[in-house]
Scaffold this motif. Structure first.
Motif, short mmCIF file in Angstrom:
data_model
loop_
_atom_site.label_atom_id
_atom_site.label_comp_id
_atom_site.label_asym_id
_atom_site.label_seq_id
_atom_site.Cartn_x
_atom_site.Cartn_y
_atom_site.Cartn_z
N ALA A 44 0.96 -1.58 0.15
CA ALA A 44 0.27 0.29 -0.40
C ALA A 44 1.32 0.96 0.18
O ALA A 44 1.88 1.23 0.83
N ARG A 45 0.67 2.33 -0.84
CA ARG A 45 1.00 3.31 -0.83
C ARG A 45 0.73 4.66 -0.48
O ARG A 45 -0.32 4.81 -2.09
N VAL A 46 0.31 5.17 -0.52
CA VAL A 46 0.24 6.73 -0.46
C VAL A 46 0.83 7.91 -1.37
O VAL A 46 2.04 8.11 -1.15
N ILE A 47 0.31 8.51 -2.23
CA ILE A 47 0.66 8.79 -2.99
C ILE A 47 0.02 10.34 -3.23
O ILE A 47 -1.34 10.28 -2.75
N LYS A 48 0.38 11.31 -3.60
CA LYS A 48 -0.14 13.06 -3.77
C LYS A 48 -1.46 12.40 -5.20
O LYS A 48 -1.25 11.52 -6.16
N ASN A 49 -2.54 12.98 -4.60
CA ASN A 49 -3.75 12.80 -6.21
C ASN A 49 -3.39 13.57 -7.21
O ASN A 49 -2.99 15.19 -6.81
N GLU A 50 -2.74 13.74 -7.86
CA GLU A 50 -2.77 14.02 -9.46
C GLU A 50 -3.51 15.34 -9.15
O GLU A 50 -3.43 16.69 -10.05
N ASP A 51 -5.10 14.65 -9.59
CA ASP A 51 -6.50 15.55 -9.73
C ASP A 51 -6.74 16.82 -9.18
O ASP A 51 -6.98 17.50 -9.11
N ASP A 52 -6.57 16.42 -7.78
CA ASP A 52 -6.76 17.76 -7.42
C ASP A 52 -5.67 17.62 -5.86
O ASP A 52 -4.18 16.87 -6.11
N ASP A 53 -6.21 18.30 -4.87
CA ASP A 53 -5.32 18.79 -3.62
C ASP A 53 -5.28 17.39 -3.16
O ASP A 53 -3.70 17.41 -1.98
#
Length: 184
Positions: A44-53
């Motif tokens: 499981a990897r928490v990543i920055k959502n490219e579609d919003d903040d």
């Protein structure tokens, strides 16, 4: 986990003994960080959502090139950083990703194996279309089974053959000859 008491040991020695939760090999392979967990064949990897903040989490099964699941992840209390991963969240994500893979496998199976039940020639027939998705020469097998499950006919057809009640009935009434492709 509280220390385990050892018979005949002094209280000081009991404080240093812990119950093993995982084998050393499991513990070495497991990663438990705020934004990255790896355990039991899943990452499981928490990543920055490219579609919003916001943030997203992706679940990747060991050995697979693409994530099985990507979904939104909860913001932390500061409303800027993601909430850290924890055991209950990881277990829920593993369960959800496993269900997604199971549904995908069921859909893939259903796309390659179709059935139609028809009544023709005064009996009930189970007609099956099994598609073999070969990269160079895909094909399908059309089979007719009677009410007892005994195969009475089988022919090879194009992989894009459309199995419907009408096409199954027509095949039966035509003496199980290989269906010709209808011109589009």
């Amino acid at each position: 986990m509280p220390p385990l008491p050892i018979a005949g040991a002094t209280p000081e020695a009991a404080d240093t003994v812990q119950a093993p939760e995982m084998t050393p090999a499991d513990e070495a392979a497991a990663i438990r960080e705020e934004r990255l967990w790896h355990d039991n064949g899943w990452t499981a990897r928490v990543i920055k959502n490219e579609d919003d903040d916001g943030w997203a989490v992706e679940m990747l099964k060991d050995g697979e090139p693409e994530p099985a699941l990507v979904g939104p992840w909860t913001m932390g209390r500061d409303k800027k950083n993601p909430k850290p991963l924890d055991p209950p969240a990881f277990n829920t994500l593993v369960k959800t990703a496993t269900e997604v893979l199971q549904r995908h496998a069921q859909q893939a199976h259903a796309a390659l194996h179709k059935r139609a039940a028809v009544f023709a020639l005064d009996r009930e027939w189970d007609i099956r279309l099994d598609i073999t998705p070969d990269e160079y020469e895909p094909y399908a097998t059309l089979s007719a089974l009677d009410a007892f499950g005994e195969q009475l006919a089988q022919v090879r057809v194009r992989p894009d053959f459309r199995l419907t009640n009408a096409s199954a009935t027509a095949w039966i009434l035509d003496g199980f000859r290989p269906p010709e492709r209808a011109e589009d």
